[in-house]
Enzyme design. Structure first.
Site, PDB file in Angstrom:
ATOM      1  N   GLU A 182      77.367  -8.254 -28.726  1.00  0.00           N
ATOM      2  CA  GLU A 182      78.321  -9.336 -28.999  1.00  0.00           C
ATOM      3  C   GLU A 182      79.776  -8.875 -29.045  1.00  0.00           C
ATOM      4  O   GLU A 182      80.620  -9.484 -29.696  1.00  0.00           O
ATOM      5  CB  GLU A 182      77.951 -10.081 -30.290  1.00  0.00           C
ATOM      6  CG  GLU A 182      76.659 -10.865 -30.116  1.00  0.00           C
ATOM      7  CD  GLU A 182      76.166 -11.537 -31.387  1.00  0.00           C
ATOM      8  OE1 GLU A 182      76.838 -11.447 -32.431  1.00  0.00           O
ATOM      9  OE2 GLU A 182      75.086 -12.141 -31.334  1.00  0.00           O
ATOM     10  N   GLU A 258      69.196 -12.750 -27.524  1.00  0.00           N
ATOM     11  CA  GLU A 258      69.110 -12.903 -28.982  1.00  0.00           C
ATOM     12  C   GLU A 258      69.079 -14.397 -29.262  1.00  0.00           C
ATOM     13  O   GLU A 258      69.884 -15.156 -28.735  1.00  0.00           O
ATOM     14  CB  GLU A 258      70.273 -12.228 -29.713  1.00  0.00           C
ATOM     15  CG  GLU A 258      70.046 -12.225 -31.221  1.00  0.00           C
ATOM     16  CD  GLU A 258      71.144 -11.507 -31.998  1.00  0.00           C
ATOM     17  OE1 GLU A 258      71.553 -10.395 -31.620  1.00  0.00           O
ATOM     18  OE2 GLU A 258      71.592 -12.084 -33.009  1.00  0.00           O
TER      19      GLU A 258
END
Ligand SMILES: *[C@@H]1O[C@H](CO)[C@@H](O)[C@H](O)[C@H]1NC(C)=O
Ligand SMILES: *[C@@H]1O[C@H](CO)[C@@H](O)[C@H](O)[C@H]1NC(C)=O
Length: 830
Positions: A182, A258
Site C-alpha cells: 500500500e 488484500e
C-alpha cells in the site's frame, strides 16, 4: 449498469415485480464450452502485521487444530494461498514483525513466526501457494533515506535474501512476491528485482504489483518494461464499481490481493462470501486474499478479530471458528487453483433478483462447482469500500446444465445463510439435489451462500473439547526468558515499536533484546516514541510491572539511553503511565512512552529526579499504579517515586521498552495485580428496565450489568438475555429479544466498533444512541458522547477507546434497575 437499473425498477411497483418473476423463470444455463480465465485461488494473509503473534505460543492441541482449520484440505478454510509479511522491523498494524536482516551484514532466518507458519501450511497442504510482501524495510536498506527504491540493487538483494532463505533453510518455494504494501512501487526497482530473482534462480517466483490502488494499471500501460516485469496486478479492497478497463487492457491476472478486513461474525462472512464471487462476476478478478488469516492479536491493537479464525487466548487454548471459515470453504473445498471459471452468462453472472453466481470447472475431469450468493444491503458491506444501495429478493432458480457439463443424476449442496439469526444458524450444511434432464432448481433466500458441486469430499471439520473461553490474561505472570529459543519473540509479548528477540548473550543466559539499530522505513509509524513491546489487556488499570534491564555501553547519544516500564498503555504508548531511567541515573514518570532520542520533542514529565548512574550493568526497575491512581516506582528495590497522582482514565497493557534504537536487554519480567475492591452487581434486570451509563468496572472485571453481545442482526443483547430497545426518541429500555423489531436494531460499523468509536443508530428512528455524564442514556438527544466502542473481553460498550480527557473516567452502557447487592459477580481479573 444493470445493477442499478434492476434496483430502481424493482422498487417501482407490483407490475415490475411480475416482470422479474418471469425473468427469474428463465433458466441459468451452465456451459463448459465457454470457459474463461484460470482460477488463482482464495487465500489468507498473516501479517501486515503481527496478526499471528500469539499463535506460536498457543496451548496445544489448540494450536494444531487452528492450523488444521486454516490449511487442511477438505476440513475448514482449506486455503489455497498463504500470504505472509516479510518482517520489516516496523509497526505494520497490530505490531512489528522482525526482519531477517536487521543489519546489512547479517541474515537471520529464524526471526519471527512466518517461516514456521509457512511450514505448517505446507505440511497440511503441499499444494498451497506462498506469497511474501514487505510492509516496512530496515533503515539500512535505504541507507537512512527512508526510500526503499533509492538503491534498487540493495533492496532487491534484501528481498531475494528472504526468498532464497525460504528455499535453503526450509525448502519453501515462494510463488509470489510483492513490492511494498500500500505504498509506492517503482518501475526501475521492479525491473531490477525481476533480474535479481532470475539470476538467483528464482525465475518462477512471480511478481505482484503493487498491493495497493488501481492507478498501477495506468502506470503499467504507459511503461512496457515495467509491465513486462510484472506477472499479476494486485489490488487492495477494489470496488466492484470502479473502472477496471485499464487493468483489463494489460491482459494480466487481476487479484484482490488484500480483501475483507471485516470482523468475523456472520456479517464478516456475508461480506467475504459476497466479494469472492462478485469480484469475478463483475470484474474478472481471479483471486481474493483475506486480511487477516488468524486473529491472534490482543484487543486494543488495531482491527481486532478481522480474521478467518479468532484465537486470542494462548493461555487457555480457547479459539473461535468463525463463520468466515465456512464462507471460504464454500469455494476452497470444491475448487483447485488451475480450474477454469465459466464465462459470464455461461455459468457466472448476476442473479435475476440480486446477488451473484459463479461456476468453476476442472479442465482435466468432468468436475465442476457453482456458488450462489445473495446478501442484503444491511449485511453486505465489508469495512471498505462503500457499497451503493441495492435490493435483493428471495428467488427460486432453475439451473440448466448443458450436455457439455455431463450432468450427473445428483449434485452435492452446501448451504449457509449468513442472515439467519437462530440459535443454530445455517452454516455450511450438507444436502443433495436431484438433476433431471440436466435441470435442477434451487431456492436462494436472502443471506444465502450455496455451493452446488460434483465434489464429494466436502467436510465441516470439527474438534471436540475446545477449552472454554477465559479472556482474562492470567495474573500474576512472570517470564525470565530462559526457556525460549534463540531469535524468537518472547511468549505472549507483542512488539509495537522495534523488534524484541530472545538471544543468548556472553554470560550464557538469554536476554530479550531490542534488535533494531536505526529508524526503519516505516509503514505507519514514522518514529516518534522509543521501541516497546506490550503484554496483557487493554482493560488493565491496577498493576505492577517489574523487569531487569541492561543498557548497552554509552555511545554519546542524546538524551542518554533509558530503560522504561509502562502500565495502562495503549497500542503505541501514546497514552499510559511510563517510568524511564537513563544511563546517568535521571528518571522521569511520563504520561506516554518516551519520545525517541534526539528526533522528538521532550515530553513534560509528571515527576522526575536523579538517582545514582545505572551504567551498563543489570538493574531492576518497577512501576505500580493502583486504584487511588497514584504511581510508585523503584530501582533495585529503592524507591524513586511514591504517591505521584496520575490520570484516572488511562487503561491498558503492561509494557517494556527504551527511548532509542539501541540493543537494550531485559530479563526477569513480571506483572502482578495491585489490590482493588470489585463492585457488587445488581438484581437481574427485567423487561422495561431503563439503561444508564455507569463507570466501567476496573481491570477487565466482568460485571453482568455492563456485559453486552453485539449480535450480527445489530441487536444489543444484554447478559440477562434481554435486548436494548429504542423505539422512539428518549429512554432506552430492555425488552425481550426479537430481531424483526426495528426498535432493537442499532446499526453500527460491526468491524470498527472494536477498534475505535462508532455511532449506534436506532433503526426505528434513525437517531444515535447517546449518553451523558449524569448517567442518562437515550436515543436522539445530544449528549456528552454519541459514539461507543466495544471491549470484547469484558463485553462492555464504552464511551472511549483510548483515554479521553474531556470525558473523564470511562463510562459503560449499563442495565441496572436498582442497586441491590445480592448478586455476586464473576471475577475475570484472576
Ligand atoms: C457479467 O454480467 C453481469 C450481468 O449479469 C454484468 O453486470 C457484469 O459487468 C459482467 N461482467 C463482466 C466482466 O463483463
Ligand atoms: C533473574 O532472576 C534470577 C532468579 O531470581 C536471578 O538469579 C538473576 O540474577 C536475575 N537476573 C537479573 C539480570 O536480574
Amino acid at each position: 449498469m444493470s445493477f442499478w437499473r434492476r434496483a430502481e425498477v424493482f422498487c417501482l411497483a407490483g407490475l415490475c415485480f411480475a416482470a422479474f418473476v418471469q425473468a427469474s423463470a428463465a433458466p441459468i444455463v451452465v456451459d463448459r464450452t465457454h470457459t474463461s480465465a484460470t482460477f488463482d485461488g482464495i487465500g489468507g494473509l498473516s501479517g501486515g502485521g503481527a496478526t499471528s503473534v500469539l499463535l506460536p505460543h498457543y496451548a496445544e492441541p489448540s494450536r494444531s487444530q487452528i492450523l488444521d482449520y486454516l490449511f487442511k484440505p477438505n476440513f475448514g478454510a482449506s486455503l489455497q494461498i498463504l500470504k505472509v509479511e516479510i518482517g520489516g522491523d516496523s509497526q505494520s498494524t497490530d505490531g512489528t514483525e522482525s526482519s531477517h536482516m536487521h543489519t546489512e551484514d547479517r541474515i537471520d532466518l529464524h526471526t519471527g513466526y512466518e517461516w514456521w507458519l509457512m511450514q505448517e501450511a505446507k505440511k497440511r497442504n503441499p499444494e498451497i501457494k506462498l506469497y511474501g510482501l514487505a510492509w516496512a524495510f530496515p533503515g539500512w536498506v535505504g541507507e537512512g533515506s527512508g526510500d526503499p527504491f533509492k538503491f534498487p540493487e540493495q533492496t532487491a538483494r534484501y528481498l531475494v535474501a528472504w526468498v532464497a532463505g525460504a528455499k535453503t533453510e526450509y525448502g519453501l518455494d515462494i510463488d509470489y512476491l510483492g513490492i511494498w504494501n500500500e505504498r509506492a512501487s517503482d518501475s526501475k526497482f521492479v525491473q531490477v528485482l525481476r533480474k535479481t530473482l532470475n539470476q538467483a534462480g528464482f525465475a518462477r517466483t512471480k511478481l505482484v504489483v503493487k498491493d495497493g490502488t488501481l492507478d498501477i494499471c495506468n502506470e503499467l500501460l504507459k511503461d512496457k518494461a515495467y509491465a513486462d516485469a510484472v506477472d499479476i496486478v494486485g489490488l487492495h479492497y477494489p470496488s466492484d464499481f470502479a473502472d477496471f478497463s485499464a487493468c483489463r487492457q494489460l491482459g494480466k491476472p487481476v487479484w484482490a490481493s488484500e480483501e475483507s478486513s471485516s470482523y468475523d461474525d456472520l456479517n464478516g462472512a456475508a461480506c467475504w462470501g459476497r466479494v469472492i464471487n462478485s469480484h469475478w462476476v463483475i470484474n474478472r478478478m481471479t483471486s481474493s486474499i483475506m486480511w487477516n488469516l488468524v486473529g491472534a492479536y490482543y484487543h486494543g491493537t488495531d482491527w481486532y478479530a478481522s480474521s478467518m479464525l479468532t484465537s486470542v487466548e494462548p493461555w487457555s487454548g480457547h479459539y473461535e471458528v468463525n463463520p468466515v471459515i465456512w464462507a471460504t470453504a464454500h469455494v476452497t473445498q470444491f475448487t483447485k487453483i488451475g480450474w477454469r471459471y465459466l464465462a459470464n452468462g455461461s455459468g457466472s453472472g448476476e442473479l435475476p433478483r440480486g446477488g451473484y453466481y459463479t461456476a468453476w470447472v476442472d479442465p482435466s475431469s468432468d468436475d465442476f462447482t457453482m456458488n450462489f450468493v445473495k446478501i442484503s444491503r444491511d449485511h453486505a458491506s465489508c469495512t471498505r469500500p462503500p457499497l451503493p444501495n441495492f435490493q435483493v429478493e428471495e428467488e427460486t432458480l432453475t439451473v440448466l446444465l448443458s450436455p457439455s457439463m455431463r450432468p450427473p443424476d445428483e449434485l452435492e449442496i452446501w448451504y449457509s445463510n449468513f442472515e439467519s439469526y437462530d440459535a443454530d444458524p445455517s452454516v455450511f450444511k450438507h444436502s443433495t439435489v436431484q438433476v433431471l434432464n440436466g435441470k435442477f432448481s434451487l431456492k436462494v433466500p436472502v443471506g444465502a451462500m450455496i455451493t452446488v458441486t460434483t465434489i464429494k469430499t466436502g467436510q465441516k471439520g470439527s474438534f471436540q473439547g475446545i477449552p472454554p473461553s477465559s479472556p482474562s490474561f492470567p495474573l500474576n505472570y512472570a517470564d525470565d526468558f530462559q526457556s525460549s529459543a534463540d531469535s524468537e519473540n518472547a511468549r505472549w509479548f507483542a512488539d509495537q515499536i522495534g523488534s524484541f528477540e530472545i538471544h543468548r548473550v556472553e554470560d550464557g543466559m538469554r536476554s530479550l533484546k531490542q534488535m533494531v539499530p536505526l529508524l526503519p522505513i516505516g509503514w505507519t509509524d514514522k518514529g516518534s516514541r522509543g521501541p516497546m513491546t506490550l503484554i496483557g489487556m487493554r482493560e488493565w488499570q491496577d498493576i505492577k510491572v517489574q523487569v531487569s534491564f541492561r543498557l548497552p555501553p554509552p555511545a554519546g547519544r542524546v538524551p542518554a539511553d533509558a530503560a522504561c516500564v509502562g502500565v495502562r498503555t495503549d497500542q503505541m504508548w501514546k497514552n499510559g503511565v511510563v517510568l524511564c531511567v537513563n544511563y546517568d541515573g535521571h528518571w522521569e514518570l511520563l504520561n506516554s512512552g518516551p519520545p525517541l532520542q534526539g528526533s522528538s520533542a521532550p515530553a513534560t514529565p509528571l515527576a522526575s529526579g536523579m538517582t545514582k548512574a545505572v551504567g551498563s550493568s543489570w538493574h531492576v526497575l518497577s512501576l505500580e499504579v493502583g486504584g487511588s491512581n497514584e504511581a510508585q516506582g523503584a530501582l533495585d528495590g529503592n524507591e524513586l517515586l511514591s504517591s505521584v497522582p496520575v490520570r484516572s482514565m488511562d487503561t491498558g497493557f503492561a509494557a517494556i521498552g527504551a527511548n532509542g534504537w539501541f540493543p537494550i536487554e531485559f530479563r526477569n519480567f513480571s506483572v502482578s495485580k495491585v489490590h482493588w475492591a470489585p463492585p457488587a452487581s445488581c438484581v437481574e434486570p427485567r423487561p422495561g428496565a431503563v439503561l444508564t451509563s455507569e463507570p466501567c468496572t476496573r481491570n477487565g472485571y466482568y460485571l453482568q450489568e455492563q456485559a453486552w453481545e453485539l449480535l450480527p442482526s445489530y441487536q444489543l443483547k444484554h447478559d440477562s438475555g434481554l435486548c436494548a430497545s429504542g423505539g422512539a426518541q428518549g429512554a432506552v429500555t430492555l425488552e425481550i429479544c426479537d430481531s424483526t423489531k426495528p426498535a432493537q436494531l442499532f446499526l453500527n460499523d460491526y468491524t470498527l466498533v472494536r477498534n475505535t468509536l462508532v455511532e449506534f443508530t436506532s433503526k426505528a428512528v434513525m437517531k444515535p444512541l447517546a449518553g451523558d455524564k449524569s448517567g442518562a442514556v437515550f436515543v436522539g438527544k445530544a449528549g456528552d458522547w454519541s459514539k461507543w466502542t466495544y471491549f470484547p473481553n469484558t463485553k462492555q460498550l464504552r464511551n472511549q477507546y483510548v483515554a479521553d480527557v474531556s470525558l473523564g473516567y470511562p463510562m459503560c452502557l449499563t442495565a441496572c434497575p436498582k442497586k441491590d447487592l445480592t448478586h455476586k459477580p464473576v471475577s475475570l481479573f484472576t
